[in-house]
Write a protein that holds these residues in place. Sequence first.
Motif, mmCIF file in Angstrom:
data_model
loop_
_atom_site.group_PDB
_atom_site.id
_atom_site.type_symbol
_atom_site.label_atom_id
_atom_site.label_comp_id
_atom_site.label_asym_id
_atom_site.label_seq_id
_atom_site.Cartn_x
_atom_site.Cartn_y
_atom_site.Cartn_z
ATOM 1 N N CYS A 1 -0.787 40.541 40.347
ATOM 2 C CA CYS A 1 0.403 39.845 40.614
ATOM 3 C C CYS A 1 0.234 38.480 39.365
ATOM 4 O O CYS A 1 -0.657 37.921 39.460
ATOM 5 C CB CYS A 1 0.661 39.248 42.002
ATOM 6 S SG CYS A 1 2.002 38.132 42.254
ATOM 7 N N SER B 1 7.303 41.327 30.197
ATOM 8 C CA SER B 1 7.938 42.978 30.174
ATOM 9 C C SER B 1 7.870 43.685 29.009
ATOM 10 O O SER B 1 7.480 44.677 28.995
ATOM 11 C CB SER B 1 9.292 42.837 31.038
ATOM 12 O OG SER B 1 9.664 44.266 31.096
ATOM 13 N N ALA C 1 12.066 40.124 43.783
ATOM 14 C CA ALA C 1 13.609 40.325 44.022
ATOM 15 C C ALA C 1 14.228 39.124 44.763
ATOM 16 O O ALA C 1 13.701 38.231 44.645
ATOM 17 C CB ALA C 1 13.814 41.838 44.609
ATOM 18 N N ARG D 1 10.444 44.112 45.720
ATOM 19 C CA ARG D 1 10.444 43.850 44.167
ATOM 20 C C ARG D 1 11.101 45.106 43.571
ATOM 21 O O ARG D 1 10.928 46.002 44.108
ATOM 22 C CB ARG D 1 8.979 43.835 43.674
ATOM 23 C CG ARG D 1 8.036 44.866 44.018
ATOM 24 C CD ARG D 1 6.793 44.538 43.694
ATOM 25 N NE ARG D 1 5.740 45.292 43.922
ATOM 26 C CZ ARG D 1 4.785 45.878 45.012
ATOM 27 N NH1 ARG D 1 5.221 44.600 46.089
ATOM 28 N NH2 ARG D 1 4.158 46.558 45.129
ATOM 29 N N LEU D 2 11.694 44.727 42.160
ATOM 30 C CA LEU D 2 12.441 45.767 41.511
ATOM 31 C C LEU D 2 11.815 46.010 40.063
ATOM 32 O O LEU D 2 11.021 44.911 39.720
ATOM 33 C CB LEU D 2 13.860 45.117 41.237
ATOM 34 C CG LEU D 2 14.529 44.909 42.401
ATOM 35 C CD1 LEU D 2 15.928 44.449 42.202
ATOM 36 C CD2 LEU D 2 14.853 46.309 43.420
ATOM 37 N N VAL D 3 11.764 47.148 39.693
ATOM 38 C CA VAL D 3 11.323 47.497 38.331
ATOM 39 C C VAL D 3 12.291 46.725 37.402
ATOM 40 O O VAL D 3 13.545 46.878 37.357
ATOM 41 C CB VAL D 3 11.375 48.955 38.118
ATOM 42 C CG1 VAL D 3 10.853 49.124 36.471
ATOM 43 C CG2 VAL D 3 10.426 49.651 39.018
ATOM 44 N N LEU E 1 3.051 43.107 39.024
ATOM 45 C CA LEU E 1 4.147 42.285 39.660
ATOM 46 C C LEU E 1 4.375 40.824 39.213
ATOM 47 O O LEU E 1 3.385 39.889 39.231
ATOM 48 C CB LEU E 1 3.744 42.236 41.123
ATOM 49 C CG LEU E 1 4.524 41.320 42.069
ATOM 50 C CD1 LEU E 1 6.294 41.463 42.063
ATOM 51 C CD2 LEU E 1 4.264 41.209 43.570
ATOM 52 N N LYS F 1 3.559 50.086 34.845
ATOM 53 C CA LYS F 1 4.766 49.975 35.657
ATOM 54 C C LYS F 1 4.872 48.277 35.786
ATOM 55 O O LYS F 1 4.010 47.643 36.243
ATOM 56 C CB LYS F 1 4.632 50.418 37.117
ATOM 57 C CG LYS F 1 6.031 49.977 38.018
ATOM 58 C CD LYS F 1 5.582 50.840 39.238
ATOM 59 C CE LYS F 1 6.840 50.453 40.392
ATOM 60 N NZ LYS F 1 6.651 51.228 41.524
ATOM 61 N N GLU G 1 0.345 48.577 37.690
ATOM 62 C CA GLU G 1 1.281 47.877 38.071
ATOM 63 C C GLU G 1 1.334 46.370 38.043
ATOM 64 O O GLU G 1 0.187 45.772 38.558
ATOM 65 C CB GLU G 1 1.996 48.141 39.591
ATOM 66 C CG GLU G 1 3.192 47.099 39.859
ATOM 67 C CD GLU G 1 3.655 47.350 41.398
ATOM 68 O OE1 GLU G 1 4.813 46.645 41.751
ATOM 69 O OE2 GLU G 1 2.999 48.266 42.056
ATOM 70 N N THR H 1 7.106 45.358 37.678
ATOM 71 C CA THR H 1 7.853 44.899 38.806
ATOM 72 C C THR H 1 8.351 43.128 38.667
ATOM 73 O O THR H 1 7.357 42.677 38.068
ATOM 74 C CB THR H 1 7.496 45.234 40.010
ATOM 75 O OG1 THR H 1 6.288 44.787 40.326
ATOM 76 C CG2 THR H 1 7.393 46.929 40.264
ATOM 77 N N ARG H 2 9.162 42.789 39.463
ATOM 78 C CA ARG H 2 9.479 41.466 39.567
ATOM 79 C C ARG H 2 9.911 41.161 40.999
ATOM 80 O O ARG H 2 10.621 41.987 41.868
ATOM 81 C CB ARG H 2 10.675 40.937 38.573
ATOM 82 C CG ARG H 2 11.175 39.594 38.771
ATOM 83 C CD ARG H 2 10.819 38.911 37.529
ATOM 84 N NE ARG H 2 11.587 37.635 37.148
ATOM 85 C CZ ARG H 2 11.183 36.401 37.684
ATOM 86 N NH1 ARG H 2 10.234 36.120 38.401
ATOM 87 N NH2 ARG H 2 12.174 35.509 37.369
#
Length: 202
Positions: A87, A161, A175, A199-201, A144, A170, A142, A172-173
């Motif tokens: 994160c 990104s 959301a 959270r979304l990609v 985040l 991957k 991933e 993600t953020r």
Amino acid sequence: MEELPLSDVQFQKLVQAFSSLPGIGKKSATRIGFHILRMNRGNFDLWIQSIEEAKEELKFCQVCGGLTEKPVCGICLSEKRDSKILCVVEQPEDIFFIENTKEYFGKYHVLNGAISPLDGIGPNELRIKELLARLSEGIISEVLIATNPTLEGDATASYLSQEIRPLNIKVTRIAHGITIGGTLEYSDQYTLGKAIKSRLVI
């Protein structure tokens, strides 16, 4: 104790000192100033001692950049945390707010700010090189991005990104749930927790 007139030079210096703290206006600083002057000597000395000890003992983790009393923080050293999820936050205090949600169990990376051209802050002024170095180790699957939902935070998320995607990791953020223009500090635990879970990609 007799209250000092607001024109007193020493009292004004005290108010100015507290006003320099984030979120403290002159009115609050004035109340804090009078509160300190009313404190008995014993409590005042303990208060000063706790600040001095924190300033002396606390440092920034050599790995993630979060606050710790040791060279490497407990979260980075913990085998119970998910080492595959990282994160990314703007400031060390953001780790505290996310941890309070009890919805995130990975590890962290502190940028020490956000991209802000108007303030002369570009990617080179942030801990982005350190982030990319950690990602190059091949452990993280991933990232985040939990930068604040501000223009600067969004610009930073977009930049990260673009830098991370070629690494086949991957991205993600956090959301919906966080008020646009707001910060993690002023979000309640439930709202911040929902944002992390949804959270979304990007």
